[in-house]
Scaffold this motif. Structure first.
Motif, PDB file in Angstrom:
ATOM      1  N   THR A 152      41.352  36.474 -17.049  1.00 18.48           N
ATOM      2  CA  THR A 152      40.696  37.016 -18.541  1.00 18.48           C
ATOM      3  C   THR A 152      40.789  35.718 -19.588  1.00 18.48           C
ATOM      4  OG1 THR A 152      41.827  39.069 -18.157  1.00 18.48           O
ATOM      5  CG2 THR A 152      41.085  38.623 -20.384  1.00 18.48           C
ATOM      6  N   ILE A 174      41.049  32.205 -18.453  1.00 23.13           N
ATOM      7  CA  ILE A 174      40.183  31.535 -17.939  1.00 23.13           C
ATOM      8  C   ILE A 174      38.911  31.806 -18.275  1.00 23.13           C
ATOM      9  CG2 ILE A 174      39.180  30.967 -15.610  1.00 23.13           C
ATOM     10  CD1 ILE A 174      41.962  31.178 -14.283  1.00 23.13           C
ATOM     11  N   ALA A 175      38.139  32.968 -18.238  1.00 33.84           N
ATOM     12  CA  ALA A 175      36.864  33.289 -18.650  1.00 33.84           C
ATOM     13  C   ALA A 175      36.437  32.873 -20.101  1.00 33.84           C
ATOM     14  CB  ALA A 175      36.428  34.567 -18.498  1.00 33.84           C
ATOM     15  N   MET A 176      37.546  33.272 -21.031  1.00 31.09           N
ATOM     16  CA  MET A 176      37.437  32.890 -22.411  1.00 31.09           C
ATOM     17  C   MET A 176      37.410  31.441 -22.733  1.00 31.09           C
ATOM     18  SD  MET A 176      36.834  34.923 -24.579  1.00 31.09           S
ATOM     19  CE  MET A 176      36.846  34.975 -26.702  1.00 31.09           C
ATOM     20  N   THR A 222      41.804  30.376 -33.686  1.00 30.56           N
ATOM     21  CA  THR A 222      42.949  30.793 -32.691  1.00 30.56           C
ATOM     22  C   THR A 222      42.785  32.386 -32.546  1.00 30.56           C
ATOM     23  OG1 THR A 222      44.465  29.202 -33.466  1.00 30.56           O
ATOM     24  CG2 THR A 222      45.473  30.925 -32.233  1.00 30.56           C
ATOM     25  N   LEU A 223      42.879  32.709 -30.943  1.00 33.97           N
ATOM     26  CA  LEU A 223      42.591  33.831 -30.798  1.00 33.97           C
ATOM     27  C   LEU A 223      43.343  34.276 -29.515  1.00 33.97           C
ATOM     28  CD1 LEU A 223      40.574  33.992 -27.809  1.00 33.97           C
ATOM     29  CD2 LEU A 223      38.899  33.121 -29.487  1.00 33.97           C
ATOM     30  N   GLU A 224      43.333  35.634 -29.264  1.00 29.33           N
ATOM     31  CA  GLU A 224      44.233  36.242 -28.159  1.00 29.33           C
ATOM     32  C   GLU A 224      43.368  37.114 -27.365  1.00 29.33           C
ATOM     33  OE1 GLU A 224      47.379  38.308 -29.663  1.00 29.33           O
ATOM     34  OE2 GLU A 224      48.836  37.967 -27.828  1.00 29.33           O
ATOM     35  N   VAL A 225      43.387  37.260 -26.200  1.00 30.60           N
ATOM     36  CA  VAL A 225      42.492  38.317 -25.455  1.00 30.60           C
ATOM     37  C   VAL A 225      43.520  38.705 -24.208  1.00 30.60           C
ATOM     38  CG1 VAL A 225      41.442  36.306 -23.712  1.00 30.60           C
ATOM     39  CG2 VAL A 225      40.258  38.447 -24.239  1.00 30.60           C
ATOM     40  N   LEU A 226      43.393  40.053 -24.005  1.00 27.22           N
ATOM     41  CA  LEU A 226      43.968  40.971 -23.333  1.00 27.22           C
ATOM     42  C   LEU A 226      43.224  41.730 -22.447  1.00 27.22           C
ATOM     43  CD1 LEU A 226      46.866  42.104 -25.440  1.00 27.22           C
ATOM     44  CD2 LEU A 226      47.148  40.129 -23.925  1.00 27.22           C
ATOM     45  N   LEU A 227      43.282  41.884 -21.018  1.00 26.78           N
ATOM     46  CA  LEU A 227      42.785  42.535 -20.356  1.00 26.78           C
ATOM     47  C   LEU A 227      43.398  44.105 -20.302  1.00 26.78           C
ATOM     48  CD1 LEU A 227      40.553  42.551 -18.066  1.00 26.78           C
ATOM     49  CD2 LEU A 227      42.241  42.455 -16.436  1.00 26.78           C
ATOM     50  N   ARG A 228      42.384  44.968 -20.270  1.00 23.44           N
ATOM     51  CA  ARG A 228      42.957  46.272 -20.310  1.00 23.44           C
ATOM     52  C   ARG A 228      42.371  47.145 -19.242  1.00 23.44           C
ATOM     53  NH1 ARG A 228      42.764  48.805 -26.422  1.00 23.44           N
ATOM     54  NH2 ARG A 228      40.663  48.503 -26.075  1.00 23.44           N
ATOM     55  N   TYR A 278      48.370  32.202 -26.895  1.00 22.81           N
ATOM     56  CA  TYR A 278      47.248  31.973 -27.819  1.00 22.81           C
ATOM     57  C   TYR A 278      46.375  31.003 -27.621  1.00 22.81           C
ATOM     58  CZ  TYR A 278      50.664  34.732 -30.578  1.00 22.81           C
ATOM     59  OH  TYR A 278      51.600  35.626 -31.037  1.00 22.81           O
ATOM     60  N   GLN A 288      33.707  37.340 -19.557  1.00 20.15           N
ATOM     61  CA  GLN A 288      34.372  37.880 -18.371  1.00 20.15           C
ATOM     62  C   GLN A 288      33.134  38.128 -17.122  1.00 20.15           C
ATOM     63  OE1 GLN A 288      37.713  38.187 -18.230  1.00 20.15           O
ATOM     64  NE2 GLN A 288      37.707  37.749 -20.472  1.00 20.15           N
ATOM     65  N   THR A 337      32.448  34.912 -15.455  1.00 20.57           N
ATOM     66  CA  THR A 337      33.407  34.517 -14.355  1.00 20.57           C
ATOM     67  C   THR A 337      33.736  35.402 -13.331  1.00 20.57           C
ATOM     68  OG1 THR A 337      34.590  33.140 -16.149  1.00 20.57           O
ATOM     69  CG2 THR A 337      36.240  34.053 -14.470  1.00 20.57           C
ATOM     70  N   ASP A 351      38.285  46.582 -19.778  1.00 22.63           N
ATOM     71  CA  ASP A 351      37.762  46.032 -20.966  1.00 22.63           C
ATOM     72  C   ASP A 351      38.611  45.075 -21.496  1.00 22.63           C
ATOM     73  OD1 ASP A 351      39.738  47.852 -22.355  1.00 22.63           O
ATOM     74  OD2 ASP A 351      38.334  47.943 -24.001  1.00 22.63           O
ATOM     75  N   TRP A 369      40.578  43.074 -24.842  1.00 23.63           N
ATOM     76  CA  TRP A 369      41.024  43.415 -26.500  1.00 23.63           C
ATOM     77  C   TRP A 369      40.885  41.964 -27.109  1.00 23.63           C
ATOM     78  CZ3 TRP A 369      45.330  41.390 -28.651  1.00 23.63           C
ATOM     79  CH2 TRP A 369      45.864  42.064 -29.558  1.00 23.63           C
ATOM     80  N   ARG A 373      41.652  39.378 -30.516  1.00 21.62           N
ATOM     81  CA  ARG A 373      42.049  39.340 -31.799  1.00 21.62           C
ATOM     82  C   ARG A 373      42.075  38.004 -32.260  1.00 21.62           C
ATOM     83  NH1 ARG A 373      46.563  43.355 -34.230  1.00 21.62           N
ATOM     84  NH2 ARG A 373      48.357  42.044 -33.840  1.00 21.62           N
ATOM     85  N   HIS A 374      41.489  37.737 -33.426  1.00 19.93           N
ATOM     86  CA  HIS A 374      41.618  36.386 -34.025  1.00 19.93           C
ATOM     87  C   HIS A 374      42.673  36.184 -34.969  1.00 19.93           C
ATOM     88  CE1 HIS A 374      37.714  34.763 -32.754  1.00 19.93           C
ATOM     89  NE2 HIS A 374      37.419  36.154 -32.465  1.00 19.93           N
ATOM     90  N   TYR A 375      43.315  34.926 -35.189  1.00 19.63           N
ATOM     91  CA  TYR A 375      44.291  34.779 -36.021  1.00 19.63           C
ATOM     92  C   TYR A 375      43.965  33.632 -37.325  1.00 19.63           C
ATOM     93  CZ  TYR A 375      47.317  37.151 -32.989  1.00 19.63           C
ATOM     94  OH  TYR A 375      47.861  38.332 -32.044  1.00 19.63           O
TER      95      TYR A 375
END
Lengths: 304, 468
Positions: free
Chosen positions: A90, A92-94, A230-236, A295, B184, B187, B412, B414, B416-418
């Protein structure tokens, strides 16, 4: 087989991915005469693998079967031996998209770690790009060189065993993109800038802690980087599952004269059965999931 | 050649280039054409002056919409702040703190004051500014800067920028596909140079363009399209070099069944939908030149100079006949070209050995996926995007029933930007509610004996053991 080019048949010397079911995979070095133990029994390379098609079902000695898959950077990320904490698909893709990687890109990376991201970078920049990867741990650097060779991507990568914060990337003015995954990225920002092309490029820093991010962002701004984000990405993950839900019985409704005729029209016969229930196919979230990886800070180096 | 002397030739903006205009987080993709005005952030601008400058240059919008390169100077230094309050206990929102009126500001703008000067005026005329905390003052200045900023940066288009642009400006056109979801897909689909990828999308060509960028002109992309012809507006935005289009093929989805049944005839003439659509296109073209004639198109003008005034009518008749003949010929050539292209795409598909499949459309993905997955080799990834999770649940169920896939997963992301500032780091107050769902998986060789159960049944093992 190569990590950057598909082939149809499994050959001696390939690295194949054995799929054992439910995202459980393991990497196997294919060798004449060799055997691999799985929980479903032995796989004999000469008869079960070599000259078989990738994607084939292989019956193991105990009668259970597995699928043998062509390696991809994504499967490798799941199968690789961990020598460090690794980056997952996840993130890596970003990173790949936000660093604007494409065939021909020149990329600098530190640290190499277990090589999870490195393989994904190599896949994307092949056949004309190059990866300069810096790892300060000697054994890890040696091991990853070996893996690149086995995966037939060694012509696209230079591994340097040095400390990026002290010695930089070993190249100047060549990189389109930089990736930092080190404990003190702010100490490497200057080296990163020096390694990048004159006309500019993109940088990414991965840090688990917000304090690291703060110092890195400050260093980036001081060095003239722009568009610092700065961002954060999570896989659901959504697990598909059929569920049956009961319906309550409110009893006959004498107050509503049309109810009886409506019920006949609307309710399917099955629902009338007692106890009433409804079967639906839906998804459920896993009970627990990775809620934080790191992050990702991206920045653009303008022309200098 | 001129560019041998210029190191920066490839980084210079040229006429005809596809570029992206940027201000803050707002992007707009345009093509550079002489004397063409484009509207950006409610302002008309003329792009003529950017030609010859380097990509990444920031321009100031002068009166009349012409652009001038912005002089390099340290921004933010002009607004020095000396006095600051400790908290907001003495600040009352009575709407009277700013003494300048809307009209005053407009007058200043007309007088040609720089935005820094206007901001300084705003600060000087604010009765509460000095009572604000240092942080609040920063925020105030930042906000005003954004409001009165009159610059635009010219960028070279990339997948990142175009995906963010579409998501920000016209999410409806790309099925609300968020840029991280697109990341995604690229990749998970293992999109890379040298492979053969099938694409079915109704995202204005964004997904197709993203895939083409990742393949760098190596390999082949086959766009499976519904309806009369493929939609590729988004691909144009990427400004690919001409040879990239050599790897791009197209195949109408309405011919897939024929292809699978090996009844597709690409050699003989058959008056089918394809031909009709071509005829329709030709008719449209016939209407268009007439409209152009009124405006006096260059071709028409040239013709007029050849025509004498006296026997004009006869000649005109002759010309018209000639033109019609030429048009018929042209149509024939086009039809032939289209047939050739169809045959080429069919040849690529026939082997059923594609390396990847990417679906992102408004269509129900289930039938699309089940139809197109047949063209993949075993051990190849596929990825399906849908705005709606339920459609992917159906895909998942069908694939599980028919077998031939492993590693099926609905996910999917999620995002979030900081805001990162000394002592003021926190997530941004707004975040995207969702970027769409993905179903991903890997094909495997189909086993004819029985439909797949994910894990082997332990009981059967013993029986087979005795055989071996």
């Amino acid at each position: 087989m190569s990590f950057i080019e598909y082939s149809d048949l499994i050959q001696d010397g390939d690295v194949a991915i054995v799929h054992l079911g439910h995202n459980s995979v393991t990497a196997v070095k294919v060798q004449h005469g060799a055997q691999t133990q799985t929980r479903f029994g032995v796989i004999r390379h000469s008869t079960d693998l070599i000259s078989q098609r990738y994607g084939s079902k292989v019956t193991c000695s105990k009668g259970g079967w597995v699928h043998v898959l062509h390696p991809t950077p994504e499967l490798w990320t799941v199968a690789l031996p961990h020598r460090t904490q690794i980056l997952y698909t996840t993130d890596i893709a970003m990173v790949t998209m936000m660093l604007e990687l494409k065939p021909g890109s020149v990329v600098c990376e530190s640290g190499t770690g277990s090589g999870s991201l490195s393989h994904a970078i190599l896949r994307t920049i092949a056949p004309t790009g190059h990866l300069h990867t810096v790892e300060f741990h000697q054994q890890r650097a040696e091991k990853v060189v070996e893996e690149f060779k086995e995966h037939r991507v060694d012509h696209l990568v230079t591994v340097r065993n040095q400390d990026v914060c002290k010695d930089g990337f070993g190249v100047t003015g060549v990189a389109d993109a930089i990736f930092l995954d080190i404990p003190s990225p702010w100490e490497a920002v200057g080296h990163a800038k020096a390694a990048m092309k004159k006309h500019g490029g993109r940088l990414c820093s991965f840090s688990p802690c917000i304090e690291q991010v703060q110092r890195t962002c400050q260093a980036l701004t001081e060095r003239g980087f722009e568009e610092v984000r700065t961002l954060e990405v999570l896989l659901r993950v959504h697990n598909v599952r059929p569920v049956t839900l009961q319906l309550p019985d409110f009893g006959p409704d004498p107050g509503c004269p049309s109810s009886s005729s409506q019920a006949v029209e609307e309710a399917p016969p099955a629902a009338a059965a007692n106890p009433a229930s409804l079967k639906i196919k839906t998804t459920t979230p896993p009970r627990e999931m990775p809620g934080h990886t790191g992050y990702l800070t991206f920045a653009t180096k303008p022309r200098t | 050649m001129a560019h041998n002397e210029d190191d920066d030739y490839e980084y210079r903006i040229k006429e005809g280039d596809h570029i992206v205009l940027k201000r803050g987080d707002v992007y707009k993709a345009v093509q550079i054409q002489r004397k063409k005005k484009v509207i950006f952030e409610k302002q008309w601008i003329l792009l003529d002056n950017v030609v010859g400058h380097l990509y990444g240059t920031t321009f100031e919008i002068a009166s009349g919409g012409t652009l001038q390169p912005k002089e390099d100077k340290e921004t933010g230094s002009s607004t020095d702040v000396k006095v600051a309050g400790t908290d907001n206990r003495n600040i009352v929102d009575d709407g009277k703190s700013q003494k300048l009126t809307r009209d005053d500001i407009e007058t200043m703008k007309e007088q040609g004051l720089k935005n820094e000067e206007i901001i300084q005026q705003l600060i000087d005329n604010s009765s509460t500014f000095n009572n604000k905390t240092g942080y609040a003052q920063d925020k105030y200045i930042k906000k005003k800067k954004k409001k009165y900023e009159n610059t635009v940066t010219v960028l070279k288009p990339t997948c990142r920028i175009i995906a963010m642009m579409y998501h920000g400006r016209e999410p409806g056109k790309i099925c609300h596909l968020r840029y991280d979801t697109l990341a995604q897909m690229l990749t998970l689909g293992n999109i890379h140079a040298g492979s053969k990828v099938l694409v079915f999308e109704t995202c204005a060509g964004l997904v197709l363009g993203a895939i083409m960028e990742r393949m760098g002109g190596y390999g082949s992309v086959i766009q499976m399209y519904p309806g009369g012809g493929p939609v590729r507006a988004g691909v144009e935005c990427f400004g690919f070099p001409a040879h990239f289009h050599d790897m791009l093929h197209e195949f109408p989805i309405c011919r897939v069944n024929a292809l699978l049944a090996s009844t597709l005839d690409t050699s003989a003439k058959d008056p089918t939908a394809e031909e009709k659509s071509l005829n329709a296109a030709a008719e449209q073209e016939q209407i268009q030149p007439e409209a152009e004639q009124q405006e006096g198109s260059p071709a028409e003008e040239r013709m007029e100079t050849n025509t004498g005034d006296d026997d004009g009518q006869d000649r005109e008749k002759l010309e018209r006949e000639k033109r019609q003949e030429a048009k018929a010929q042209e149509r024939k050539v086009k039809l032939e070209e289209k047939r050739r292209k169809l045959a080429a795409a069919a040849a690529l598909l026939e082997g059923r050995n594609a390396d990847g499949l990417v679906i992102a459309s408004q269509f129900h993905p289930c039938s699309v996926l089940l139809g197109l997955i047949k063209f993949l080799s075993p051990s190849r990834p596929f990825v399906v995007f849908s705005q709606f999770k339920e459609t992917l649940i159906e895909c998942y169920t069908k694939l599980k029933e028919q077998g031939g896939t492993v590693n099926l997963m609905i996910t999917d992301t999620w995002l979030r930007h900081y805001q990162v500032l000394p002592d003021r780091t926190h997530p941004l107050l707004l975040m995207s509610g969702g970027g769409g769902y993905l179903l991903s998986g890997t094909t495997v060789a189909t086993d004819h004996s029985e439909p797949a159960a994910e894990e082997p049944a332990p009981k059967r093992q013993k029986v087979k053991d005795s055989e071996g």
